[in-house]
Design an enzyme around this catalytic site. Structure first.
Site, PDB file in Angstrom:
ATOM      1  N   GLY A   1       0.872  -0.979  -0.093  1.00  0.00           N
ATOM      2  CA  GLY A   1       0.080   0.258   0.011  1.00  0.00           C
ATOM      3  C   GLY A   1       0.763   1.377  -0.166  1.00  0.00           C
TER       4      GLY A   1
ATOM      5  N   GLN B   1       2.789   9.850   1.213  1.00  0.00           N
ATOM      6  CA  GLN B   1       4.271   9.171   1.166  1.00  0.00           C
ATOM      7  C   GLN B   1       5.124   9.820  -0.175  1.00  0.00           C
ATOM      8  OE1 GLN B   1       2.444   5.363   2.050  1.00  0.00           O
ATOM      9  NE2 GLN B   1       4.440   5.171   3.177  1.00  0.00           N
TER      10      GLN B   1
ATOM     11  N   CYS C   1       6.243  -0.238   7.139  1.00  0.00           N
ATOM     12  CA  CYS C   1       5.829   1.055   6.487  1.00  0.00           C
ATOM     13  C   CYS C   1       6.948   1.399   5.704  1.00  0.00           C
ATOM     14  CB  CYS C   1       5.412   1.966   7.424  1.00  0.00           C
ATOM     15  SG  CYS C   1       4.919   3.806   6.472  1.00  0.00           S
ATOM     16  N   LEU C   2       6.959   1.845   4.414  1.00  0.00           N
ATOM     17  CA  LEU C   2       7.848   2.293   3.311  1.00  0.00           C
ATOM     18  C   LEU C   2       8.598   3.758   3.755  1.00  0.00           C
ATOM     19  CD1 LEU C   2       6.070   1.270  -0.043  1.00  0.00           C
ATOM     20  CD2 LEU C   2       8.069  -0.060   1.090  1.00  0.00           C
TER      21      LEU C   2
ATOM     22  N   HIS D   1      -4.256   1.162   7.703  1.00  0.00           N
ATOM     23  CA  HIS D   1      -2.680   1.888   7.564  1.00  0.00           C
ATOM     24  C   HIS D   1      -2.985   3.005   6.560  1.00  0.00           C
ATOM     25  CE1 HIS D   1       1.703   1.267   7.567  1.00  0.00           C
ATOM     26  NE2 HIS D   1       1.706   1.972   6.734  1.00  0.00           N
ATOM     27  N   GLU D   2      -3.452   3.072   5.411  1.00  0.00           N
ATOM     28  CA  GLU D   2      -3.214   4.017   4.452  1.00  0.00           C
ATOM     29  C   GLU D   2      -4.324   5.099   4.947  1.00  0.00           C
ATOM     30  OE1 GLU D   2      -0.740   3.866   2.731  1.00  0.00           O
ATOM     31  OE2 GLU D   2      -0.505   1.616   3.157  1.00  0.00           O
TER      32      GLU D   2
ATOM     33  N   HIS E   1      -2.235   7.424   7.039  1.00  0.00           N
ATOM     34  CA  HIS E   1      -1.469   8.271   6.479  1.00  0.00           C
ATOM     35  C   HIS E   1      -1.960   9.319   5.991  1.00  0.00           C
ATOM     36  CE1 HIS E   1       2.378   6.112   6.383  1.00  0.00           C
ATOM     37  NE2 HIS E   1       2.090   4.928   5.792  1.00  0.00           N
TER      38      HIS E   1
HETATM   39 NI    NI Z   1       2.797   3.169   5.833  1.00  0.00          NI
END
Ligand code: NI
Length: 165
Positions: free
Chosen positions: A46, A51, A91-92, A133-134, A137
């Site tokens: 995701g 991000q 998480c990226l 999660h997204e 963000h």
């Molecule tokens: Ni993330």
């Protein structure tokens, strides 16, 4: 299509609440293609627009490893939640750290698809987790905001030492 730079904790754009999308533009569609490409190249499941530095309410997701079916959701809203479970998350934007996070098991979500059409669907398991999660963000939150403060401090210390850069 292009691979975009992924913003890392603690870049300020990640802490700002993103803006609702009034109309899905051609620029948004190109952004979504680039975000899918970037998510794929990073091995993520995701990715939220902030991000990649764009403060708009858009995320992309790919819940299936075997069968690549990435999709996007715009102006997402979780309208029903049921049951919880704790599972390991990463998480990226926080490479190198992970933690167990409690999330809802089943959710009902709505929003717009890439063509600006209204969609509403139920999600469970990994897909439900990715969406929560997204959406976090897009509200300026990280998964580590949902773990206990001591664990968070230890994770961030580890990230500062190894994950950054
Ligand atoms: Ni993330």
């Amino acid at each position: 299509m292009a691979i975009l730079r992924i913003c890392k904790y603690p870049e300020p754009v990640l802490r700002r609440k993103t803006a609702e999308v009034k109309k899905v533009s051609e620029a948004d569609k190109r952004l979504i293609e680039d975000m899918i490409e970037t998510m794929k190249a990073s091995g993520g499941v995701g990715l939220a627009a902030n991000q990649v530095g764009v403060s708009r309410r858009i995320f992309v997701f790919n819940p299936s490893e075997e069968d690549w079916r990435a999709d996007a959701l715009i102006n997402p809203a979780i309208i029903k939640r049921r049951g919880t479970e704790k599972t390991e998350e990463g998480c990226l934007s926080l490479p190198g750290i992970s933690a167990e996070v409690r999330r809802y098991k089943h959710i009902l979500v709505e929003g717009l698809d890439t063509n600006g059409r209204h969609v509403r669907f139920e999600a469970r398991g990994l897909l439900a987790r990715i969406i929560q999660h997204e959406v976090d963000h897009l509200d300026g939150k990280f998964f580590i905001d949902r773990i206990n403060p001591l664990r968070r401090m230890m994770s961030l210390r580890r990230f500062a030492k190894e994950g950054a850069g």
